[in-house]
Design a protein around this motif. Sequence first.
Motif, mmCIF file in Angstrom:
data_model
loop_
_atom_site.group_PDB
_atom_site.id
_atom_site.type_symbol
_atom_site.label_atom_id
_atom_site.label_comp_id
_atom_site.label_asym_id
_atom_site.label_seq_id
_atom_site.Cartn_x
_atom_site.Cartn_y
_atom_site.Cartn_z
ATOM 1 N N GLY A 6 -3.552 30.807 -50.913
ATOM 2 C CA GLY A 6 -4.681 30.296 -51.689
ATOM 3 C C GLY A 6 -4.459 30.188 -53.187
ATOM 4 N N LEU A 7 -5.192 29.254 -53.799
ATOM 5 C CA LEU A 7 -5.315 29.248 -55.259
ATOM 6 C C LEU A 7 -6.356 30.306 -55.649
ATOM 7 N N TYR A 8 -7.198 30.645 -54.680
ATOM 8 C CA TYR A 8 -8.133 31.755 -54.839
ATOM 9 C C TYR A 8 -7.728 32.882 -53.903
ATOM 10 N N HIS A 9 -7.774 34.082 -54.396
ATOM 11 C CA HIS A 9 -7.546 35.265 -53.577
ATOM 12 C C HIS A 9 -8.819 35.564 -52.795
ATOM 13 N N THR B 181 -12.214 42.128 -46.737
ATOM 14 C CA THR B 181 -13.300 43.033 -46.380
ATOM 15 C C THR B 181 -14.631 42.513 -46.895
ATOM 16 N N THR B 182 -14.627 42.093 -48.167
ATOM 17 C CA THR B 182 -15.888 41.647 -48.775
ATOM 18 C C THR B 182 -16.034 40.125 -48.770
ATOM 19 N N LEU B 183 -14.929 39.426 -48.472
ATOM 20 C CA LEU B 183 -14.842 37.962 -48.541
ATOM 21 C C LEU B 183 -15.003 37.427 -49.964
ATOM 22 N N LYS B 184 -14.881 38.315 -50.941
ATOM 23 C CA LYS B 184 -14.973 37.880 -52.340
ATOM 24 C C LYS B 184 -13.774 36.985 -52.689
ATOM 25 N N ARG B 185 -14.061 35.890 -53.355
ATOM 26 C CA ARG B 185 -13.035 34.970 -53.822
ATOM 27 C C ARG B 185 -12.790 35.197 -55.307
ATOM 28 N N THR B 186 -11.504 35.284 -55.709
ATOM 29 C CA THR B 186 -11.155 35.468 -57.119
ATOM 30 C C THR B 186 -10.062 34.474 -57.475
ATOM 31 N N PRO B 187 -10.256 33.730 -58.572
ATOM 32 C CA PRO B 187 -9.222 32.740 -58.920
ATOM 33 C C PRO B 187 -7.903 33.405 -59.298
ATOM 34 N N LYS B 188 -6.811 32.842 -58.808
ATOM 35 C CA LYS B 188 -5.480 33.289 -59.232
ATOM 36 C C LYS B 188 -5.073 32.457 -60.453
#
Length: 520
Positions: free
Chosen positions: A482-485, A489-496
């Motif tokens: 992904g370009l997003y991590h 567990t939480t399905l939280k998306r974080t930009p790389k």
Amino acid sequence: MGNPFNLFLLTVVMTCIWITEVASDEITNIFGTNDSFFSSFPRNFLFGTASSSYQFEGAYLADGKGLSNWDIFTHEAGNIVDGSNGDVAVDHYHLYLKDIELMEYIGTNTYRFSISWARILPKGRFGSVNIAGIKHYDKLINALIGKGIQPFVTLTHYDIPQELEDRYGGWLSPQIQKDFAYYASICFKYYGDRVKYWVTLNEPNVVAIRGYRSGLYPPARCSASFGNCSSGDSEREPFIAAHNMILSHSAAVNLYRAKYQGEQKGNIGIAINAVWYEPISNSLQDKQAAQRAQSFYMNWFLDPIMFGKYPEEMKNILGSLLPEFSSNHLQNGLDFIGINHYTTFYAKDCLHSTCVQQGPCVSKTEGYYLRTPTKNNIPIGEPTAVDWIYVYPKGMEMMVTYLMNRYNNTPMFITENGLGEMHQPDSSINAFLNDDSRVEYMKSYLDALISVIRKGADVRGYIAWSLLDNFEWLSGYTTRFGLYHVDYTTLKRTPKSSAHWYKQFILNFTRFEAVYRSTS
Ligand SMILES: *[C@@H]1O[C@H](CO)[C@@H](O)[C@H](O)[C@H]1NC(C)=O
Ligand SMILES: *[C@@H]1O[C@H](CO)[C@@H](O)[C@H](O)[C@H]1NC(C)=O
Ligand SMILES: *[C@@H]1O[C@H](CO)[C@@H](O)[C@H](O)[C@H]1NC(C)=O
């Protein structure tokens, strides 16, 4: 306030300086990447990110969805390396609006996703249309268009309704042509007013090989000497499955052209897995081996679709193992070629010579060559965390050049390109967020793409695999593309870093277009 005349003079002087700078420096840095780079991309070039239904959606039983072959396969113990499945995946089914915000942040103007066939037709043509499934993609498509993002829609990306496996053996039966055409017609009917890019099949070459030769993918069929399957025929079945895929593609295209394209004005193509092969030496045999590798992998599908027949190299080696086309209804059977390109290997001849010392040859069914990433122990490109990806951007240039020449410069899209990292249990999220190697990979492949566009290749878009970390088939959640991590567990998306970089890249391109191409 000063003297207005001085102000005027100042303006003239400043303008002259600016013009001089522009002229001498090729605008190296108004846009970051220089103008001659951006000006090579055609107008309206699509920049996007990609996904697929099984890898992203989750919600595997929601709202009347039927089971797919991948639902069944991942639930059998031992098939997926981490024992995982796509039951939840990254829950894109429920989080799609949030995910569109992530696309909006990056600034992409297209999004490639696939429709889950079993969500629309849980029982194929043997049951009714699942209206809840229809509505889901309706909302997704509308939300994308609302943000100026073109939907780039794949009809089947590996997953098919399990019903079709159970009833008649899926791709092994000609019956699937009827099912696929029916499914396609429903998608054209409901979505074709808004969808301008259709991909019939994703990587049919991989499905044929992994489903029916090595048996690594569902329906996990192979002969004993090719893998560990309960039944199958690795010498024969890949070609039967492929034949039905080609005819299914063609049925959908013919239908689209006859009934929908005139009014809907979209484009229809196929996405092929495209590995570049460099001959390991300059010998004629090795050059022919590299050519055979392409024929047995890629032209296997593209030649019949474009020219109505299988490549000669295949006919010569396979003889009657290769099915025949009964009528000549195939030709120019696509509007664009979708290229999923990640890596390059060497090919060494095994037809006229033996190459046992260097490793096992691929068998007759793949065209007798040795596939290897190294020559004299030196890898063809930088090895990566993913064992099948070597960084060799020139392969992108070679691949597109090859397709341009072979298929008369048919329009092309890079429908997938990207880099994965392996998840280490002890690695912190930060190790993933600073993904400089992915940025370098994308930069170098885009650079190579520009070179071949400059030579005249009709490439109309670049779609990065992938928007988010996701379910990577046999590797489960251990490989992150992904370009997003995604925190699973939480399905939280974080930009790389790559998401920020791609954003800046597209922003620079958009500024370039606004300044230099705003006239029309
Ligand atoms: C975009 O332009 C900025 C400003 O000139 C530059 O610093 C940056 O390197 C560019 N970034 C990309 C990804 O092209
Ligand atoms: C501009 O970009 C092109 C293509 O990437 C490159 O060949 C050229 O050297 C660059 N020019 C400058 C001044 O950086
Ligand atoms: C082959 O499959 C069987 C049954 O699923 C399994 O028990 C066995 O370990 C497998 N063998 C290999 C070599 O993977």
